[in-house]
Design a protein around this motif. Structure first.
Motif, mmCIF file in Angstrom:
data_model
loop_
_atom_site.group_PDB
_atom_site.id
_atom_site.type_symbol
_atom_site.label_atom_id
_atom_site.label_comp_id
_atom_site.label_asym_id
_atom_site.label_seq_id
_atom_site.Cartn_x
_atom_site.Cartn_y
_atom_site.Cartn_z
ATOM 1 N N TRP A 202 0.861 -1.180 -0.201
ATOM 2 C CA TRP A 202 0.016 0.114 0.011
ATOM 3 C C TRP A 202 0.897 1.421 0.010
ATOM 4 O O TRP A 202 0.757 2.296 -0.709
ATOM 5 C CB TRP A 202 -0.927 -0.202 1.206
ATOM 6 C CG TRP A 202 -1.952 1.042 1.159
ATOM 7 C CD1 TRP A 202 -3.257 0.817 0.551
ATOM 8 C CD2 TRP A 202 -1.898 2.307 1.482
ATOM 9 N NE1 TRP A 202 -4.144 2.033 0.886
ATOM 10 C CE2 TRP A 202 -3.059 2.841 1.331
ATOM 11 C CE3 TRP A 202 -1.049 3.459 1.946
ATOM 12 C CZ2 TRP A 202 -3.531 4.406 1.653
ATOM 13 C CZ3 TRP A 202 -1.036 4.620 2.421
ATOM 14 C CH2 TRP A 202 -2.497 5.101 2.241
ATOM 15 N N ALA A 203 1.927 1.118 0.772
ATOM 16 C CA ALA A 203 2.869 2.312 0.760
ATOM 17 C C ALA A 203 3.370 2.467 -0.283
ATOM 18 O O ALA A 203 3.554 3.723 -0.899
ATOM 19 C CB ALA A 203 3.969 2.151 2.018
ATOM 20 N N ARG A 204 3.815 1.711 -1.187
ATOM 21 C CA ARG A 204 4.552 1.703 -2.412
ATOM 22 C C ARG A 204 3.394 2.489 -3.493
ATOM 23 O O ARG A 204 3.752 3.397 -4.375
ATOM 24 C CB ARG A 204 4.903 0.611 -3.196
ATOM 25 C CG ARG A 204 5.598 0.284 -4.350
ATOM 26 C CD ARG A 204 6.250 -0.696 -4.791
ATOM 27 N NE ARG A 204 7.497 -1.123 -3.905
ATOM 28 C CZ ARG A 204 7.291 -2.285 -2.961
ATOM 29 N NH1 ARG A 204 6.246 -2.875 -2.755
ATOM 30 N NH2 ARG A 204 8.354 -2.505 -2.180
ATOM 31 N N GLN B 162 12.500 0.164 18.747
ATOM 32 C CA GLN B 162 12.988 -0.796 17.925
ATOM 33 C C GLN B 162 12.782 -0.020 16.389
ATOM 34 O O GLN B 162 13.678 -0.349 15.537
ATOM 35 C CB GLN B 162 12.508 -2.002 18.138
ATOM 36 C CG GLN B 162 13.032 -2.497 19.473
ATOM 37 C CD GLN B 162 12.395 -3.974 19.615
ATOM 38 O OE1 GLN B 162 12.675 -4.821 18.699
ATOM 39 N NE2 GLN B 162 11.585 -4.168 20.429
ATOM 40 N N TRP B 163 11.588 0.297 15.929
ATOM 41 C CA TRP B 163 11.365 0.999 14.867
ATOM 42 C C TRP B 163 12.149 2.123 14.336
ATOM 43 O O TRP B 163 12.878 1.990 13.345
ATOM 44 C CB TRP B 163 9.849 1.349 14.531
ATOM 45 C CG TRP B 163 9.326 2.178 13.559
ATOM 46 C CD1 TRP B 163 9.124 1.533 12.219
ATOM 47 C CD2 TRP B 163 9.332 3.526 13.387
ATOM 48 N NE1 TRP B 163 8.896 2.514 11.356
ATOM 49 C CE2 TRP B 163 8.999 3.639 11.720
ATOM 50 C CE3 TRP B 163 9.820 4.637 13.898
ATOM 51 C CZ2 TRP B 163 8.835 5.196 11.332
ATOM 52 C CZ3 TRP B 163 9.778 5.788 13.372
ATOM 53 C CH2 TRP B 163 9.372 6.007 12.280
ATOM 54 N N ALA B 164 12.349 2.978 15.504
ATOM 55 C CA ALA B 164 13.284 4.035 15.038
ATOM 56 C C ALA B 164 14.743 3.644 14.796
ATOM 57 O O ALA B 164 15.543 4.496 14.016
ATOM 58 C CB ALA B 164 13.143 5.006 16.369
ATOM 59 N N ALA B 165 15.276 2.766 15.529
ATOM 60 C CA ALA B 165 16.474 2.193 15.068
ATOM 61 C C ALA B 165 16.722 1.475 13.844
ATOM 62 O O ALA B 165 17.777 2.060 13.174
ATOM 63 C CB ALA B 165 17.005 0.963 16.223
ATOM 64 N N CYS B 166 15.564 0.933 13.126
ATOM 65 C CA CYS B 166 15.494 0.489 12.005
ATOM 66 C C CYS B 166 15.599 1.716 10.992
ATOM 67 O O CYS B 166 16.333 1.832 9.963
ATOM 68 C CB CYS B 166 14.320 -0.221 11.725
ATOM 69 S SG CYS B 166 14.045 -1.006 10.056
ATOM 70 N N ALA C 204 18.943 3.327 10.635
ATOM 71 C CA ALA C 204 19.847 2.409 9.888
ATOM 72 C C ALA C 204 19.572 2.680 8.352
ATOM 73 O O ALA C 204 20.444 2.376 7.612
ATOM 74 C CB ALA C 204 19.936 0.944 10.207
ATOM 75 N N ALA C 205 18.296 3.029 8.222
ATOM 76 C CA ALA C 205 17.981 3.259 6.730
ATOM 77 C C ALA C 205 18.107 4.593 6.257
ATOM 78 O O ALA C 205 18.000 5.134 5.293
ATOM 79 C CB ALA C 205 16.419 2.876 6.459
ATOM 80 N N GLY C 206 18.809 5.658 6.961
ATOM 81 C CA GLY C 206 19.133 6.989 6.920
ATOM 82 C C GLY C 206 17.832 7.874 6.917
ATOM 83 O O GLY C 206 17.825 8.999 6.628
ATOM 84 N N ARG C 207 16.960 7.281 7.759
ATOM 85 C CA ARG C 207 15.535 8.259 8.197
ATOM 86 C C ARG C 207 15.764 8.314 9.572
ATOM 87 O O ARG C 207 14.724 7.614 10.317
ATOM 88 C CB ARG C 207 14.360 7.502 7.413
ATOM 89 C CG ARG C 207 14.540 7.578 5.965
ATOM 90 C CD ARG C 207 14.789 8.817 5.398
ATOM 91 N NE ARG C 207 14.879 8.469 3.774
ATOM 92 C CZ ARG C 207 14.002 8.830 2.870
ATOM 93 N NH1 ARG C 207 12.846 9.331 3.344
ATOM 94 N NH2 ARG C 207 14.105 8.575 1.664
ATOM 95 N N VAL D 43 7.458 3.609 2.158
ATOM 96 C CA VAL D 43 7.890 2.256 1.830
ATOM 97 C C VAL D 43 9.187 1.687 3.216
ATOM 98 O O VAL D 43 9.034 0.485 3.672
ATOM 99 C CB VAL D 43 8.368 1.977 0.666
ATOM 100 C CG1 VAL D 43 9.215 0.541 0.617
ATOM 101 C CG2 VAL D 43 7.213 1.972 -0.546
ATOM 102 N N ILE D 44 9.942 2.678 3.368
ATOM 103 C CA ILE D 44 11.023 2.593 4.401
ATOM 104 C C ILE D 44 10.185 2.285 5.720
ATOM 105 O O ILE D 44 10.572 1.555 6.308
ATOM 106 C CB ILE D 44 11.914 3.605 4.368
ATOM 107 C CG1 ILE D 44 12.669 3.768 3.117
ATOM 108 C CG2 ILE D 44 12.855 3.585 5.498
ATOM 109 C CD1 ILE D 44 13.583 4.941 2.835
ATOM 110 N N GLU D 45 9.146 3.198 6.284
ATOM 111 C CA GLU D 45 8.457 2.900 7.397
ATOM 112 C C GLU D 45 8.004 1.660 7.269
ATOM 113 O O GLU D 45 7.781 1.195 8.421
ATOM 114 C CB GLU D 45 7.482 4.296 7.576
ATOM 115 C CG GLU D 45 6.720 4.278 8.599
ATOM 116 C CD GLU D 45 5.676 5.448 8.690
ATOM 117 O OE1 GLU D 45 4.613 5.153 9.193
ATOM 118 O OE2 GLU D 45 6.262 6.503 8.565
#
Length: 311
Positions: free
Chosen positions: A100-102, A212-216, A219-222, A255-257
């Protein structure tokens, strides 16, 4: 301090609310649970007979027809329009659907399309063409001259008021009979969702999962601390980019989120908490939910007659 808040009627009435401003008002007045809310959770809600989607559409259409008749009697045209299909999705705890995000990002493109549809609504166009005094008269005819006569305390603790006069009130009185009771159960049942979402956001398990989501995301640059910050960042894309570029950037971030939500406990934890708190709230407000369903089912015969007469 009072804040004006609309109470949902039909789709066309909502369009008029958006233009005219709601006559309902809300005041923060926290209160404890009423005795009616302490219903026996062992009694199944299904026994009350939840109206089907088709029944709900019939009731909404009949209400519009009744509003239109009433407004015509007061000298104002009011078009009966079909409610648009609601394809929007809500992600109160962060986007957790990658596909859906995509396709939709955070729904910005969908929201613009919905805004354009509201602009094209015939009732919107009519009210926009009125003078200031004409709009005031139309608003009074539609929603009453002041938000007095109806009052109910929502599960949020906010007291919501509306007029017992005007064409919306007349239409609902025709359908549901006891307008004060209908208004109360509508206010209660429509405001269960914000209470549920607040409780999820305040739960320690949710906070841990967001960490844990914020750490991910870092790591993805966001480096956003929570999904709300990510959503706010996406909303700013439109300020400095053409719509197509903003939509693409929004979708990329969404999508990253979503990938981080499904790749960490966030999606699982938030969905489980949402079910838990939702079940508790429905049990607590079981009587009001069942009463709303009974009033809706009781209004179906009138709604069918009204719709057949207008055919």
């Amino acid at each position: 301090m009072q804040r004006h808040r609309p109470v949902r009627a039909t789709a066309a009435a909502v369009a008029a609310f958006l233009l005219l401003g709601a006559c309902g008002s809300a005041t923060g007045a926290p209160s404890g649970p009423s005795p009616r809310a302490a219903a026996d959770p062992a009694v199944p809600l299904a026994a009350a007979g939840e109206p089907s989607a088709a029944d709900t559409r019939l009731l909404e259409r009949a209400e519009q027809i009744l509003i239109s008749r009433c407004m015509a009697g007061r000298g104002f045209p009011y078009a009966v329009t079909e409610a648009p299909e609601d394809t929007a999705r809500s992600f109160p705890y962060g986007v957790d659907d990658v596909a859906w995000a995509r396709a939709h990002g955070y729904g910005g493109r969908d929201q613009r399309a919905a805004a354009r549809a509201r602009e094209d609504d015939p009732n919107q166009r009519y009210f926009r063409g009125l003078s200031a005094s004409g709009r005031a008269a139309a608003r009074s005819a539609l929603m009453g001259s002041a938000p007095v006569g109806l009052s109910a305390t929502a599960p949020t603790g906010m007291t919501i008021t509306a007029s017992a006069e005007g064409c919306i009130a007349d239409a609902e009185r025709t359908l549901y009979g006891d307008l004060a009771t209908w208004f109360r159960v509508k206010v209660v049942t429509m405001n269960l969702r914000p209470v549920r979402e607040t409780r999820v956001h305040e739960d320690r398990q949710y906070a841990d999962a967001v960490g844990q989501w914020a750490a991910c995301m870092r790591a993805a640059g966001r480096p956003y601390p929570d999904p709300d910050a990510s959503r706010q960042a996406a909303a700013r894309f439109g300020e400095g980019m053409p719509p197509a570029e903003a939509d693409a950037a929004e979708a990329e971030l969404a999508v990253i989120e979503a990938t981080c939500a499904t790749g960490t406990p966030l999606a699982r934890v938030s969905q489980a908490l949402d079910r838990t708190y939702g079940d508790r709230l429905r049990a607590r407000h079981r009587e009001d939910i069942a009463l709303r369903w009974r009033l809706q089912n009781g209004a179906l015969a009138t709604a069918r007659r009204v719709s057949e007469e207008a055919a």
